[in-house]
Write a protein that holds these residues in place. Structure first.
Motif, short mmCIF file in Angstrom:
data_model
loop_
_atom_site.label_atom_id
_atom_site.label_comp_id
_atom_site.label_asym_id
_atom_site.label_seq_id
_atom_site.Cartn_x
_atom_site.Cartn_y
_atom_site.Cartn_z
N VAL A 38 0.86 -1.20 0.00
CA VAL A 38 0.00 0.00 0.00
C VAL A 38 0.89 1.23 0.00
O VAL A 38 1.84 1.32 0.79
CB VAL A 38 -0.93 0.01 1.23
N TYR A 39 0.62 2.14 -0.93
CA TYR A 39 1.41 3.37 -1.04
C TYR A 39 0.59 4.56 -0.58
O TYR A 39 -0.61 4.65 -0.87
CB TYR A 39 1.84 3.58 -2.50
N TYR A 40 1.28 5.48 0.09
CA TYR A 40 0.59 6.68 0.58
C TYR A 40 1.56 7.85 0.57
O TYR A 40 2.73 7.70 0.94
CB TYR A 40 0.08 6.44 1.99
N CYS A 41 1.06 9.00 0.12
CA CYS A 41 1.90 10.19 0.07
C CYS A 41 1.24 11.30 0.91
O CYS A 41 0.00 11.33 1.03
CB CYS A 41 2.03 10.64 -1.38
N GLY A 42 2.04 12.19 1.46
CA GLY A 42 1.52 13.29 2.27
C GLY A 42 0.53 14.16 1.51
O GLY A 42 -0.26 14.90 2.11
N CYS A 43 0.51 14.09 0.17
CA CYS A 43 -0.45 14.89 -0.61
C CYS A 43 -1.83 14.24 -0.62
O CYS A 43 -2.77 14.78 -1.21
CB CYS A 43 0.05 15.06 -2.04
N GLY A 44 -1.95 13.08 0.01
CA GLY A 44 -3.27 12.42 0.08
C GLY A 44 -3.41 11.29 -0.93
O GLY A 44 -4.37 10.52 -0.88
#
Ligand SMILES: C[S@@+](CC[C@H](N)C(=O)[O-])C[C@H]1O[C@@H](n2cnc3c(N)ncnc32)[C@H](O)[C@@H]1O
Length: 350
Positions: A225-231
């Motif tokens: 699962v990938y997640y970035c601070g930009c949402g």
């Protein structure tokens, strides 16, 4: 003191504070979970092992309300005395063991493990005890480990967690991944009946069976699962280095269950039963929730992109109007589940 729960009455120790230090543990806050467990298990037959019984409340309810035979077990001799008393008070007969769960030498159609904290140390034995085509019910209250604490999650669940705005859903999915990986060591596949988070705990109900084909299918539902601070969020089996939305370095959690977390036809059957209004409220949200990982926290997005908040239901309507699936989620009051990508979701607000 004597309390009533569901169709039974039991004695529980007097307590000032709910803590694992109490003579025998009883937590009234888990009542809704016990209501739901008793309801779900009423759709199955056979013998249930209430493996960490404490007062015996679960096992007794499974006999009186779910039509099952119960086996009770607790390592605490004080608990065993209370289980005996409570069984007698409710006219329930069942084997009562006073052993370490991991040393039990028996088989059961259904195994319920409801420990203090993490269930991880009991999973190998749970799969040894449960019969093929059986059911496993697993509680975890160490949500910190499942959701954010990297070292604890690696130690207990052999998984890397991640701080995200959908941490509760990620925690539940890491829990399922860890149960599945433990089961597969003993040739078991899993089929999720229901997995949910409530207050301080997470709970998973699984049908298990010995099937190579089903296991291979289960493996397809394990992802990074990938997640970035930009949402931005996504899941994949491929390695991704940069966020496709903003170009920054992207963070990941692995291995995570990205398959279904509820069986809709099973939930339809549950909703036809006569259930308490609290439980119906919770189950209605879960039933209407779309089974698409992962929810967006609208408040966090609003803060990040500095837009004015809209009512959740109107965002859901707007998304549906332009052809996306969308729903509320039981995981968060400010969450929305949708198959819309981040840019389509943001357009709703500008
Ligand atoms: C959270 S309580 C169970 C609560 C109960 N299921 C209920 O719904 O009220 C956990 C119980 O597990 C028992 N326990 C802890 N370690 C154990 C072990 N290794 N084997 C068996 N029982 C254990 C504790 O004595 C405690 O009663």
């Amino acid at each position: 003191m004597i309390i009533s729960e569901g169709k039974i009455r039991i004695e529980v120790p007097e307590f000032q504070k709910i803590t694992s230090k109490n003579r025998v543990f009883y937590n009234p806050e888990m009542r809704m979970d016990r209501d739901l467990s008793s309801l779900i298990l009423s759709f199955f037959k056979g013998v249930v092992l209430d493996g960490l019984s404490a007062t015996g409340v679960r096992g007794i309810r499974y006999v009186k309300e779910s039509g099952l035979d119960s086996i009770f077990n607790d390592i605490n001799p004080e608990a065993v005395k209370l289980i005996e008393k409570n069984c007698e008070m409710n006219g329930v007969r069942g084997e009562i063991h006073n052993r370490d769960f991991n040393l039990l030498d028996l088989r059961a159609d259904i195994v319920d493990i409801d420990p203090f904290g993490s269930p991880s140390r009991y999973l190998t034995s749970a799969f040894r005890i449960v019969k093929p085509e059986g059911v496993l019910c697993v509680t975890a209250t160490d949500t910190q480990a499942l959701c954010v604490s990297k070292k604890a999650c690696i130690r207990k669940y052999s998984a890397i967690p991640l701080k995200t705005d959908f941490f509760r859903e990620l925690g539940v999915r890491i829990l399922i991944s860890s149960i599945l990986r433990e089961g597969m060591k003993q040739d078991y596949s899993v089929d999720v009946i229901l997995a949910y988070a409530h207050k301080h705990y997470m709970r998973v109900f699984l049908r298990v069976k010995k099937s190579l084909t089903a296991m291979e299918k289960n493996i397809e539902d394990l992802s990074i699962v990938y997640y970035c601070g930009c949402g931005y969020r996504t899941y994949s089996k491929e390695l991704i280095q940069r966020c496709p939305f903003c170009g920054r370095k992207i963070s990941f959690s692995v291995p995570v269950w990205t398959g279904k977390i509820k069986n809709d036809s099973f939930l339809d059957r549950i909703m036809k039963r006569d259930i308490s209004s609290d439980l119906r409220k919770k189950m209605t949200i879960i039933k209407n929730e779309i089974d698409t990982p992962f929810y967006y926290d609208i408040h966090k997005l609003a803060k990040l992109y500095k837009f004015d908040l809209k009512k959740i239901d109107s965002v859901i309507d707007d998304l549906r109007e332009i052809g996306f699936k969308a729903s509320r989620t039981h995981f968060s009051q400010t969450g929305i589940k949708t198959d819309a990508d981040l840019s389509s979701l943001l357009k709703i607000f500008v």
